[in-house]
Design a protein around this motif. Sequence first.
Motif, short mmCIF file in Angstrom:
data_model
loop_
_atom_site.label_atom_id
_atom_site.label_comp_id
_atom_site.label_asym_id
_atom_site.label_seq_id
_atom_site.Cartn_x
_atom_site.Cartn_y
_atom_site.Cartn_z
N SER A 103 40.57 24.09 39.80
CA SER A 103 40.36 22.20 40.50
C SER A 103 41.03 22.21 41.83
O SER A 103 39.91 22.32 42.68
N GLU A 104 41.90 23.35 41.87
CA GLU A 104 42.53 22.89 43.43
C GLU A 104 43.43 24.58 43.86
O GLU A 104 43.63 25.14 43.48
N HIS A 105 42.93 23.91 45.49
CA HIS A 105 42.93 25.68 46.05
C HIS A 105 44.72 25.67 46.63
O HIS A 105 44.62 24.29 47.75
N ASP A 106 45.84 25.86 46.59
CA ASP A 106 46.85 25.62 47.45
C ASP A 106 46.81 27.38 48.09
O ASP A 106 47.01 27.75 47.47
N ASN A 127 31.86 25.91 42.01
CA ASN A 127 32.88 25.66 42.02
C ASN A 127 33.58 26.98 40.36
O ASN A 127 32.58 27.35 39.80
N LEU A 128 34.94 26.81 40.38
CA LEU A 128 34.80 27.80 38.89
C LEU A 128 34.47 27.17 37.61
O LEU A 128 34.78 25.56 37.26
N GLN A 129 33.75 27.53 36.50
CA GLN A 129 33.14 26.71 35.31
C GLN A 129 34.68 27.50 34.94
O GLN A 129 34.66 28.70 34.47
N ASP A 155 43.90 23.99 34.89
CA ASP A 155 42.63 23.53 34.69
C ASP A 155 41.95 24.47 33.29
O ASP A 155 41.37 23.86 32.51
N GLY A 156 41.96 24.92 33.85
CA GLY A 156 40.39 26.20 33.26
C GLY A 156 41.71 27.53 32.07
O GLY A 156 41.26 28.23 31.22
N SER A 157 43.04 27.63 32.23
CA SER A 157 43.46 28.72 31.05
C SER A 157 45.51 27.85 31.65
O SER A 157 45.76 27.28 32.22
N GLY A 174 43.98 23.81 28.70
CA GLY A 174 44.53 23.59 29.79
C GLY A 174 43.25 22.09 30.21
O GLY A 174 42.79 21.68 29.09
N ALA A 175 43.92 21.66 31.31
CA ALA A 175 43.40 20.11 31.96
C ALA A 175 42.33 19.93 31.88
O ALA A 175 41.13 18.83 31.35
N GLY A 176 41.99 21.19 32.47
CA GLY A 176 40.25 20.93 32.70
C GLY A 176 39.17 20.79 31.38
O GLY A 176 38.12 20.37 31.84
N TYR A 177 39.57 21.71 30.23
CA TYR A 177 39.00 21.80 29.69
C TYR A 177 38.51 20.36 28.32
O TYR A 177 37.85 19.76 28.17
#
Length: 398
Positions: free
Chosen positions: A14-17, A85-87, A235-237, A259-262
Amino acid sequence: MNFHFFVGNDNGNSEHDIIIDGRLIQQPNVNCRVDELPWSEEQAPESFIKHLQEQLVVTIDSPSARPGMYYIGKFALESGEILDNLQIGIDLKSDMDLPVVNTLAQIAAVAVQKAYEEEKKVPEMIEVEADMATALPNTQHTDETASKFERRFTSGVHHVTVHLGIHRVTVNITFPFTKVIPEATPVIFALQKDTDGNWREGEIFQEFTEKYQIESKFNGSYFKDKRILHVDIGDGSTEYPVTEGNIFLRQFIHGSHHGAGYAIEEALDDFNRLIHLPDSPRQFFSDVLKNPKHKYHARAIQTLKMPLERQVKQIVQNVKRQLNKTRNEIDLICVYGGGSILMRSLLYPRLEEICEEREIRLLYIPAEYAVQMNALGLDCFVRGKIYEALKNKAMQTA
């Protein structure tokens, strides 16, 4: 102009840090490929410098990504264009162009800003040499995928044109050495040391020291010999590595597709229906959730509750699995990552109960630090002795 940067690069779903030359940049990890500039009239290029990350447009010519013009991060998200974006649960980061393009764009942007700060004028061309540490999820990290991802950066010169209105700055970026490690493992470095290399202290540990009544002056040296089960919720893992001191214990490598993305993906249709939109990207929903003042915040929270509970249940099961595997020989569980903020009210009491049962301490990183931990750890790692030794070894065998 010539610059050398240390780069700690956390390419989240979700975010690029990313920390470049000591500067933390946080942007939505999206971009979109476009055919033309969004500006047609002449504007002073200097006017773009200060807020360059919020209006970042680049043209990429790289051996490792599809050439073209891109809107990056927040500017892409707000453009209305079709986003890349990253699925979550689908895309392998080592195969995707997006993390390469967004990394190059952010490094180039910082180079332009640094050149302007030093010379008080907009340069025509900049050469950048970057030492970088980045990471892949435990579920995706193998020797093969790590080497493949490293080669995407080290395989040649990356030419980036940064557009300041209709003015162009050319930034040529090379990566003499890049190291890809499993996500969450570098966080041990961030727990111990701050950005100046001193023992970390302060409010990041306040709740922990109050909970366990640690009255003596507390700092990151506490963690130098501890066996830690990390719970890095993205988000994804979610990653569950175990570290002992500065050592990553490979026999306990584990990650899960939770993760939150799911939860957000599951809630997204209901959310869009409630706000009368045919669709909206996951990153928009994430932004609404992060902003309590947003007019749709209450509806976002409402639609997310049940999906989030399902994700929390799965994460707790995976934590128990890791504890059983280690026979409870863990000093503390450390929880962080963007997903940990959303899940805290549901997850904290469940983990607290597990820790009390099994005589383990719980360090739940505060929200203001939770998202940054991987980037901070990668920044510490890339500046440290282990990275330097790995680089020297690679250079000798090259």
